[in-house]
Write a protein that holds these residues in place. Structure first.
Motif, mmCIF file in Angstrom:
data_model
loop_
_atom_site.group_PDB
_atom_site.id
_atom_site.type_symbol
_atom_site.label_atom_id
_atom_site.label_comp_id
_atom_site.label_asym_id
_atom_site.label_seq_id
_atom_site.Cartn_x
_atom_site.Cartn_y
_atom_site.Cartn_z
ATOM 1 N N PHE A 3 0.835 -1.205 0.000
ATOM 2 C CA PHE A 3 0.000 0.000 0.000
ATOM 3 C C PHE A 3 0.868 1.252 0.000
ATOM 4 O O PHE A 3 0.617 2.207 -0.740
ATOM 5 N N CYS A 6 2.560 1.688 -3.507
ATOM 6 C CA CYS A 6 1.615 2.167 -4.525
ATOM 7 C C CYS A 6 1.244 3.620 -4.284
ATOM 8 O O CYS A 6 1.105 4.407 -5.230
ATOM 9 N N PHE A 181 -8.228 -6.751 -7.490
ATOM 10 C CA PHE A 181 -7.447 -6.791 -6.252
ATOM 11 C C PHE A 181 -7.681 -8.104 -5.505
ATOM 12 O O PHE A 181 -6.738 -8.752 -5.034
ATOM 13 N N THR A 468 -7.650 2.452 -7.535
ATOM 14 C CA THR A 468 -6.661 2.113 -6.514
ATOM 15 C C THR A 468 -7.203 2.291 -5.106
ATOM 16 O O THR A 468 -7.582 1.336 -4.448
ATOM 17 N N TRP A 472 -8.967 -0.536 -3.016
ATOM 18 C CA TRP A 472 -8.245 -1.071 -1.869
ATOM 19 C C TRP A 472 -9.073 -0.936 -0.592
ATOM 20 O O TRP A 472 -9.138 -1.860 0.213
ATOM 21 N N SER A 475 -11.813 -3.421 -0.313
ATOM 22 C CA SER A 475 -11.366 -4.815 -0.251
ATOM 23 C C SER A 475 -10.609 -5.136 1.034
ATOM 24 O O SER A 475 -10.109 -6.262 1.174
ATOM 25 N N ILE A 476 -10.510 -4.172 1.941
ATOM 26 C CA ILE A 476 -9.767 -4.417 3.173
ATOM 27 C C ILE A 476 -10.419 -5.540 3.978
ATOM 28 O O ILE A 476 -9.744 -6.426 4.519
ATOM 29 N N CYS A 479 -9.639 -8.869 2.491
ATOM 30 C CA CYS A 479 -8.232 -9.215 2.682
ATOM 31 C C CYS A 479 -7.994 -9.774 4.080
ATOM 32 O O CYS A 479 -7.441 -10.863 4.246
#
Length: 587
Positions: A3, A6, A181, A468, A472, A475-476, A479
């Motif tokens: 992270f 990026c 992702f 991005t 992200w 999608s935490i 994950c």
């Protein structure tokens, strides 16, 4: 680390080129005097350069930024409890932008801790308890309960985006970005953490259904329109997917039962291997048995009953003294920092553990959960939308929930004992699952809002933001939940959730968003896309699925570390191409 890398890359690229607007939505002109579904359409546009985008605030002087943020609707359309843009441009001095970014990063790390604790300590154990109570296989649980919990931030944000026409395109881009992702970063991390042999037919089933969903969405965007019947079929596709999972699991269990019955009279029973085998057939949780035997050594020889107050205090202590002595000093420091937050979560979320003899029944704490858990849901759901809700304009909703909680808590406390859990204890697992899902959704919404503010401060376009930072942030939850489940010994369930969750997110995110917008405006929804980045998104997601569909069978359905590294490298290459496309380096 990925992270931070990026984010640094985005900052570096944004310094070389000024960015204007990205995704935007236009309604068809209201002066068209036609009515009906076919004439009055809602036109969703994605184009460059707009005059009411929030990221234009960085083009103004420091003295005008606060007024611009307050008066621009695009700046106020944020989920979460805190308006981070107002904090950055109105509360803090303009010459302290580095301090603002530093504070935001610290708060972002704290939100990550909330997500991690909620997923590992509360969400996953309750999911396991629900699956055990319903006698579900891990594949079925992954595409239903885990998909629902992981997809809550995506679904809520997508519905909210579709409720405002000029952000609908952003929701579509974010769902594609989140799909890439999850299928690369999350799935690759699961393969790196816990290499395993994936169940062949469930894997192929999930990939095929997701490819159908992706290409259906791609065709809808390419055609530029969608109808009510198409959206209903879009939603029905997930119902067909879940029914397929349930039917295949039923057929597999029948085959296994038939095989076991046929060899019951044989002295040596051979192992039954199947490509559809679920995690129940793999003895990957031997640690639970060892821990159970380890704890049994410390049981008192004579019966001993603790007082209610001592049970409550012991239940609220998240530190295991024996584990504390075995761990390193770094683990202890991190544990001390997380302990206050973990205690607060223990006060709000019940946890049922089917592996324990008492199933983690704590009578005083569970009775307290009947009061605190519903209150947390009301206060946190949709960023506190129902905190001030009044029933018929006179009675606060949270007071009614509090009174009902006190009533139920008194009944449970008077009809149960400290030693014996009640027969309805699985209801506490369902309550804990709901509360943990609501908290994950609320924390993810805060992450999304915070990342959006960072995108504005760093002068990033909405296209890059959806690809991005927004992807992200959404999608935490996936994950943390999927990697945690893989570490606990359920990698197949995690992989099933990777595909089942994003199928759920895409079909219900786009489907429900468009359906609600149609019912609200009584019009079709049309999409007109301009720019190469949207097709880079769709093409990359389709390519990743096709490659997995080919590579995994060639590797005899073994997901090892090489496959995980391949997925991570694929995402990095995709991200580089997407950024170069956005910044005009690739035409």
């Amino acid at each position: 680390m990925s992270f931070a890398v990026c984010l640094s890359l985005l900052l570096l690229l944004s310094c070389h080129q000024g960015l204007t607007s990205g995704l935007h939505v236009l309604r068809k002109q209201p002066d068209v005097g036609l009515t009906g579904w076919s004439a009055n359409t809602t036109r969703v546009m994605m184009f460059k350069s707009s005059n009411d985008e929030c990221d234009l605030v960085m083009n103004l002087s420091a003295a005008d930024r606060c007024a611009f943020v307050k008066n621009t609707p695009d700046c106020s359309m944020e989920d979460g409890f805190i308006s981070y843009l107002r904090v950055a441009f109105c509360l803090l001095p303009p010459n302290l932008v580095p301090l603002t970014i530093t504070l935001c990063v610290i708060w972002l790390l704290f939100l990550f801790v909330i997500l991690g604790l909620t997923a590992s300590k509360f969400f996953c154990p309750n999911l396991s308890a629900i699956s055990t109570s319903l006698h579900l296989t891990h594949n079925v649980a992954g595409v239903t309960f885990l998909a629902l919990g992981n997809g809550a931030p995506d679904i809520f944000s997508a519905i909210a985006a579709f409720s405002h026409p000029h952000t609908a395109g952003l929701a579509v881009g974010a769902l594609f970005g989140a799909g890439i992702f999850v299928t690369t970063i999350v799935a690759g991390s699961v393969a790196l953490v816990k290499p395993f042999a994936v169940a062949s037919r469930p894997f192929l089933r999930d990939v095929i259904f997701y490819m159908v969903a992706v290409f259906w969405t791609f065709f809808m965007l390419y055609r530029g329109t969608t109808t009510l019947s198409e959206i209903l079929g879009y939603l029905a596709l997930y119902v067909v997917y879940v029914l397929t999972v349930i039917i295949s699991a039923y057929i597999y269990n029948r085959q296994k039962h038939s095989m076991n019955s046929s060899v019951r009279n044989v002295a040596h029973i051979p192992e039954f291997h199947s490509s559809d085998s679920s995690d129940e057939d793999v003895p990957c949780l031997t640690g639970g048995t060892i821990q159970h035997e380890y704890v049994s050594e410390y049981r008192p020889l004579l019966p001993y009953s603790e007082s209610t107050g001592k049970i409550l205090l012991t239940s609220l202590n998240p530190i295991d003294s024996r584990k504390w002595r075995r761990k390193s000093w770094s683990w202890r420091v991190l544990k001390v920092l997380k302990t206050p937050l973990e205690v607060l979560l223990l006060l709000c979320i019940p946890v049922v553990d089917p592996d324990k003899e008492d199933k983690n029944w704590r009578r005083p704490l569970n009775c307290l959960h009947l009061i605190t858990a519903p209150l947390v849901c009301v206060l946190v759901f949709q960023s506190g939308k129902y905190v001030d809700y009044m029933i018929q304009g006179q009675f606060p909703l949270w007071v009614l929930i509090l009174l009902l909680g006190l009533f139920l808590s008194a009944i449970v406390f008077c009809t149960t004992t400290n030693d014996c859990p009640p027969k309805y204890q699985p209801v506490f697992a369902l309550l804990g699952f709901v509360v943990s899902a609501v908290l994950i959704s609320a924390a993810a919404s805060e992450v999304v809002s915070l990342l959006h503010m960072l995108g504005v401060v760093l002068s990033l376009s909405n296209t890059v933001l959806g690809l991005t930072l927004l992807a992200w942030g959404n999608s935490i939850g996936d994950c943390f939940s999927d990697i945690t489940i893989a570490r606990q010994g359920y990698p197949r369930m995690a992989i099933s959730a990777c595909f089942g969750g994003i199928i759920f997110n895409m079909l219900f995110g786009v489907g429900l968003g468009c359906l609600l917008q149609m019912l609200k405006t009584h019009s079709f929804v049309q999409f007109e896309l301009e720019g190469l980045l949207t097709w880079v998104l769709a093409g990359s997601l389709g390519l990743s699925l096709v490659l997995s569909f080919v590579i995994v069978p060639l590797g005899r359905f073994h997901l090892g570390r090489a496959y995980g590294i391949f997925l991570l490298v694929f995402y990095v290459i995709f991200l580089l191409i997407a950024l170069l496309t956005e910044f005009g380096k690739i035409h």
